[in-house]
Scaffold this motif. Structure first.
Motif, mmCIF file in Angstrom:
data_model
loop_
_atom_site.group_PDB
_atom_site.id
_atom_site.type_symbol
_atom_site.label_atom_id
_atom_site.label_comp_id
_atom_site.label_asym_id
_atom_site.label_seq_id
_atom_site.Cartn_x
_atom_site.Cartn_y
_atom_site.Cartn_z
ATOM 1 N N LYS A 62 50.597 90.311 -13.416
ATOM 2 C CA LYS A 62 50.428 91.535 -14.203
ATOM 3 C C LYS A 62 51.267 91.538 -15.483
ATOM 4 O O LYS A 62 51.568 92.570 -16.042
ATOM 5 C CB LYS A 62 50.709 92.785 -13.362
ATOM 6 C CG LYS A 62 49.741 92.980 -12.219
ATOM 7 C CD LYS A 62 50.072 94.189 -11.376
ATOM 8 C CE LYS A 62 49.836 95.460 -12.145
ATOM 9 N NZ LYS A 62 50.034 96.669 -11.351
ATOM 10 N N ARG A 63 51.624 90.346 -15.927
ATOM 11 C CA ARG A 63 52.373 90.203 -17.168
ATOM 12 C C ARG A 63 51.408 90.300 -18.344
ATOM 13 O O ARG A 63 50.377 89.624 -18.365
ATOM 14 C CB ARG A 63 53.077 88.857 -17.154
ATOM 15 C CG ARG A 63 53.916 88.577 -18.351
ATOM 16 C CD ARG A 63 54.673 87.286 -18.125
ATOM 17 N NE ARG A 63 55.133 86.746 -19.371
ATOM 18 C CZ ARG A 63 55.902 85.687 -19.476
ATOM 19 N NH1 ARG A 63 56.271 85.035 -18.404
ATOM 20 N NH2 ARG A 63 56.287 85.266 -20.651
ATOM 21 N N LEU A 64 51.740 91.122 -19.338
ATOM 22 C CA LEU A 64 50.894 91.313 -20.516
ATOM 23 C C LEU A 64 50.880 90.045 -21.364
ATOM 24 O O LEU A 64 51.923 89.451 -21.636
ATOM 25 C CB LEU A 64 51.420 92.481 -21.352
ATOM 26 C CG LEU A 64 50.630 92.844 -22.604
ATOM 27 C CD1 LEU A 64 49.233 93.331 -22.241
ATOM 28 C CD2 LEU A 64 51.370 93.913 -23.403
ATOM 29 N N VAL A 65 49.682 89.649 -21.785
ATOM 30 C CA VAL A 65 49.495 88.479 -22.636
ATOM 31 C C VAL A 65 48.616 88.905 -23.808
ATOM 32 O O VAL A 65 47.535 89.465 -23.614
ATOM 33 C CB VAL A 65 48.819 87.317 -21.867
ATOM 34 C CG1 VAL A 65 48.662 86.100 -22.766
ATOM 35 C CG2 VAL A 65 49.605 86.975 -20.603
ATOM 36 N N VAL A 66 49.088 88.646 -25.026
ATOM 37 C CA VAL A 66 48.333 88.974 -26.228
ATOM 38 C C VAL A 66 47.985 87.661 -26.917
ATOM 39 O O VAL A 66 48.865 86.846 -27.205
ATOM 40 C CB VAL A 66 49.154 89.873 -27.182
ATOM 41 C CG1 VAL A 66 48.345 90.211 -28.427
ATOM 42 C CG2 VAL A 66 49.615 91.133 -26.470
ATOM 43 N N LEU A 67 46.698 87.448 -27.153
ATOM 44 C CA LEU A 67 46.235 86.214 -27.792
ATOM 45 C C LEU A 67 45.618 86.528 -29.139
ATOM 46 O O LEU A 67 44.827 87.467 -29.276
ATOM 47 C CB LEU A 67 45.185 85.527 -26.918
ATOM 48 C CG LEU A 67 45.689 85.046 -25.565
ATOM 49 C CD1 LEU A 67 45.203 85.948 -24.486
ATOM 50 C CD2 LEU A 67 45.244 83.638 -25.333
ATOM 51 N N GLU A 68 45.983 85.717 -30.116
ATOM 52 C CA GLU A 68 45.396 85.817 -31.454
ATOM 53 C C GLU A 68 44.710 84.501 -31.750
ATOM 54 O O GLU A 68 45.307 83.424 -31.628
ATOM 55 C CB GLU A 68 46.478 86.108 -32.495
ATOM 56 C CG GLU A 68 45.954 86.297 -33.895
ATOM 57 C CD GLU A 68 44.998 87.476 -34.044
ATOM 58 O OE1 GLU A 68 44.193 87.449 -34.994
ATOM 59 O OE2 GLU A 68 45.026 88.423 -33.234
#
Length: 89
Positions: A29-35
């Motif tokens: 449940k760790r937030l991951v932001v991908l660009e």
């Protein structure tokens, strides 16, 4: 939807006038932001940190994200500008 071992929450999501390409969580449940970039971009690190700040400010998707864990910021591009490595520090 699962992708690269992540569960995608939203694609092209806007928060604080910032449009995140992909917001996901890992198995913990760790937030991951991908660009995602199709070319070299000198400012991708700053872009990711703006998303980070906006998402932490609003703590969106709290039912799916454990905000007590560190957030992962990932840039995917065919080539990185040398300033990206300095900015990452």
């Amino acid at each position: 939807m699962r992708w690269l071992g992540l569960t995608v929450i939203k694609r092209q999501f806007t928060v604080n006038e910032q449009r995140c390409d992909i917001i996901a969580v890992d198995e913990n449940k760790r937030l991951v932001v991908l660009e995602l970039k199709n070319g070299e971009n000198r400012y991708v690190v700053q872009q990711l940190t703006r998303y980070y700040d906006a998402l932490l400010e609003h703590k969106l998707f709290a039912d799916r994200v454990d905000y007590a864990q560190p957030v992962r910021l990932i840039a995917i591009a065919p080539k990185f500008h040398r300033d990206n490595f300095t900015d990452r520090k």
